[in-house]
Design a protein around this motif. Structure first.
Motif, PDB file in Angstrom:
ATOM      1  N   TYR A  11       0.708  -1.116   0.154  1.00  0.00           N
ATOM      2  CA  TYR A  11       0.107   0.257  -0.163  1.00  0.00           C
ATOM      3  C   TYR A  11       1.047   1.353   0.212  1.00  0.00           C
ATOM      4  N   LYS A  15       4.229  -0.424   4.510  1.00  0.00           N
ATOM      5  CA  LYS A  15       3.347  -1.546   4.710  1.00  0.00           C
ATOM      6  C   LYS A  15       3.552  -2.258   2.795  1.00  0.00           C
ATOM      7  N   PHE A  17       3.517  -5.953   2.012  1.00  0.00           N
ATOM      8  CA  PHE A  17       2.976  -7.496   2.123  1.00  0.00           C
ATOM      9  C   PHE A  17       3.552  -8.610   1.351  1.00  0.00           C
ATOM     10  N   LYS A  35      -4.943 -11.789  13.006  1.00  0.00           N
ATOM     11  CA  LYS A  35      -5.567 -10.826  12.984  1.00  0.00           C
ATOM     12  C   LYS A  35      -5.230 -10.026  12.672  1.00  0.00           C
ATOM     13  N   SER A  36      -7.141  -8.774  13.006  1.00  0.00           N
ATOM     14  CA  SER A  36      -7.076  -8.060  11.808  1.00  0.00           C
ATOM     15  C   SER A  36      -5.874  -6.961  12.275  1.00  0.00           C
ATOM     16  N   SER A  38      -3.691  -8.294   9.996  1.00  0.00           N
ATOM     17  CA  SER A  38      -2.385  -9.023   9.148  1.00  0.00           C
ATOM     18  C   SER A  38      -2.393  -8.657   7.578  1.00  0.00           C
ATOM     19  N   GLY A  39      -3.533  -8.288   7.169  1.00  0.00           N
ATOM     20  CA  GLY A  39      -3.248  -8.480   5.944  1.00  0.00           C
ATOM     21  C   GLY A  39      -4.858  -9.489   4.871  1.00  0.00           C
ATOM     22  N   LYS A  40      -5.887 -10.018   5.798  1.00  0.00           N
ATOM     23  CA  LYS A  40      -6.651 -11.232   5.260  1.00  0.00           C
ATOM     24  C   LYS A  40      -7.205 -10.489   3.928  1.00  0.00           C
ATOM     25  N   THR A  41      -8.136  -9.870   3.910  1.00  0.00           N
ATOM     26  CA  THR A  41      -8.359  -8.988   2.952  1.00  0.00           C
ATOM     27  C   THR A  41      -7.692  -8.430   1.511  1.00  0.00           C
ATOM     28  N   THR A  42      -6.582  -8.237   2.013  1.00  0.00           N
ATOM     29  CA  THR A  42      -5.522  -7.850   1.315  1.00  0.00           C
ATOM     30  C   THR A  42      -5.389  -8.962   0.644  1.00  0.00           C
ATOM     31  N   GLN A  86     -17.104  -9.438   3.308  1.00  0.00           N
ATOM     32  CA  GLN A  86     -17.199  -8.904   4.690  1.00  0.00           C
ATOM     33  C   GLN A  86     -18.706  -8.474   5.165  1.00  0.00           C
ATOM     34  N   GLU A 161     -14.717 -12.941   6.152  1.00  0.00           N
ATOM     35  CA  GLU A 161     -15.299 -12.833   7.098  1.00  0.00           C
ATOM     36  C   GLU A 161     -16.863 -12.935   7.414  1.00  0.00           C
ATOM     37  N   HIS A 194     -10.671 -13.617  11.444  1.00  0.00           N
ATOM     38  CA  HIS A 194     -10.462 -13.612  12.554  1.00  0.00           C
ATOM     39  C   HIS A 194     -11.114 -14.528  13.821  1.00  0.00           C
TER      40      HIS A 194
HETATM   41  N1  LIG Z   1      -6.559   0.942   1.033  1.00  0.00           N
HETATM   42  C1  LIG Z   1      -5.631   1.260   1.822  1.00  0.00           C
HETATM   43  N2  LIG Z   1      -4.362   1.749   1.916  1.00  0.00           N
HETATM   44  C2  LIG Z   1      -3.752   2.061   2.673  1.00  0.00           C
HETATM   45  N3  LIG Z   1      -3.244   0.682   3.777  1.00  0.00           N
HETATM   46  C3  LIG Z   1      -4.495  -0.696   3.742  1.00  0.00           C
HETATM   47  C4  LIG Z   1      -5.366  -0.257   2.596  1.00  0.00           C
HETATM   48  N4  LIG Z   1      -6.183  -0.886   2.816  1.00  0.00           N
HETATM   49  C5  LIG Z   1      -5.228  -1.337   4.200  1.00  0.00           C
HETATM   50  N5  LIG Z   1      -4.670  -0.976   4.823  1.00  0.00           N
HETATM   51  C6  LIG Z   1      -4.022  -1.264   5.801  1.00  0.00           C
HETATM   52  O1  LIG Z   1      -3.179  -2.603   5.846  1.00  0.00           O
HETATM   53  C7  LIG Z   1      -3.598  -3.550   6.184  1.00  0.00           C
HETATM   54  C8  LIG Z   1      -4.061  -4.908   6.183  1.00  0.00           C
HETATM   55  O2  LIG Z   1      -5.337  -4.372   5.798  1.00  0.00           O
HETATM   56  P1  LIG Z   1      -6.415  -5.895   5.408  1.00  0.00           P
HETATM   57  O3  LIG Z   1      -7.645  -5.292   5.399  1.00  0.00           O
HETATM   58  O4  LIG Z   1      -6.449  -6.362   4.459  1.00  0.00           O
HETATM   59  O5  LIG Z   1      -6.474  -6.636   7.002  1.00  0.00           O
HETATM   60  P2  LIG Z   1      -7.054  -7.873   7.253  1.00  0.00           P
HETATM   61  O6  LIG Z   1      -5.569  -8.420   8.182  1.00  0.00           O
HETATM   62  O7  LIG Z   1      -8.184  -8.206   6.684  1.00  0.00           O
HETATM   63  O8  LIG Z   1      -8.045  -6.801   8.700  1.00  0.00           O
HETATM   64  P3  LIG Z   1      -9.588  -6.745   9.401  1.00  0.00           P
HETATM   65  O9  LIG Z   1      -9.265  -8.310   9.639  1.00  0.00           O
HETATM   66  O10 LIG Z   1      -9.541  -5.665  10.382  1.00  0.00           O
HETATM   67  O11 LIG Z   1     -10.325  -7.014   8.016  1.00  0.00           O
HETATM   68  C9  LIG Z   1      -3.927  -2.447   7.713  1.00  0.00           C
HETATM   69  O12 LIG Z   1      -3.056  -2.875   8.756  1.00  0.00           O
HETATM   70  C10 LIG Z   1      -4.817  -1.478   7.061  1.00  0.00           C
HETATM   71  O13 LIG Z   1      -4.759  -0.842   7.720  1.00  0.00           O
END
Ligand SMILES: Nc1ncnc2c1ncn2[C@@H]1O[C@H](COP(=O)(O)OP(=O)(O)OP(=O)(O)O)[C@@H](O)[C@H]1O
Length: 208
Positions: A11, A15, A17, A35-36, A38-42, A86, A161, A194
């Motif tokens: 990102y 940031k 991954f 955990k929240s 950690s990049g799951k949605t990414t 989600q 999720e 999570h």
């Molecule tokens: N568009 C974006 N721009 C910058 N940083 C981002 C963006 N989207 C997500 N992030 C950051 O990347 C990291 C991973 O985000 P992601 O949504 O993949 O996590 P997650 O594991 O799915 O979290 P959650 O369980 O809270 O949904 C987080 O620190 C988030 O702040």
């Protein structure tokens, strides 16, 4: 079948991954826990090529998505990938039935009302097909989301999720429906969460 290899994504320069490889055969399921933040949605969005990886590849049913153009990717995704987000997002001005048929439309397939009715009956919302989606409970909306994701019998189902806002009864029900639907159509099922309640439900697990 879904296979990712050496996926990386940034990102920003701070940031970044680097994800473990994911492999999920037809009729198999993989749970990705983390955990929240950690990049799951990414990761899920990279697997659907909703985000373009910095490096690495995603192969679905022998097609390397990273080699496709943006429009080819969109067409491939519409026909071969079912995504459960989600928070379900629907077209609020359309009925539940039309939201289901939208999946056919986006994949340029004939509208299959019989399949929509069949799924609605099986997933327990046949009485709501004429309603707007915002007239349904969260658990009901999640089931509509699952139905929409499997309308085109995709090779891969990606769920982000799917249970986090559901009580224990609906959580167990949604997991059972996801597994059953993916087995029925022979799809690979990837769930990111999570939600620790799902830990014992899947033998294949990847921890981020
Ligand atoms: N568009 C974006 N721009 C910058 N940083 C981002 C963006 N989207 C997500 N992030 C950051 O990347 C990291 C991973 O985000 P992601 O949504 O993949 O996590 P997650 O594991 O799915 O979290 P959650 O369980 O809270 O949904 C987080 O620190 C988030 O702040």
């Amino acid at each position: 079948m879904l296979q990712s290899r050496q996926l990386t994504f940034s990102y920003s320069p701070t940031k970044r991954f680097s994800f473990p490889d994911i492999r999920c055969n037809d009729r198999e399921a993989v749970l990705i826990l983390g955990k929240s933040g950690s990049g799951k949605t990414t990761l899920l969005h990279l697997l659907a090529l909703l985000l373009q990886p910095e490096s690495g590849s995603v192969t679905i049913d022998q097609t390397d998505l990273t080699q496709l153009s943006v429009s080819q990717t969109a067409a491939f995704r519409a026909g071969h990938v079912g995504i459960i987000y989600q928070k379900p997002h629907f077209v609020s001005s359309l009925s539940v039935m039309d939201n289901l048929l939208m999946a056919n439309y986006l994949a340029k397939k004939p509208q299959d009302k019989n399949r929509a009715r069949e799924l609605a009956t099986h997933l327990g919302f046949a009485d709501h097909l004429h309603k707007r989606t915002n007239q349904m409970s969260q658990g009901e909306q999640q089931r509509v989301s699952i139905a929409r994701a499997v309308m085109n019998k995709p090779g891969v189902i990606l769920a982000d999720e799917p249970t986090s806002s559901l009580d224990d009864v609906n959580c167990a029900r949604v997991v059972a429906l996801l597994r059953e639907q993916s087995e029925q159509i022979g799809a690979s099922l990837v769930v990111v969460t999570h939600d620790q309640r799902l830990k014992d439900e899947f033998s294949n697990q990847v921890i981020l």
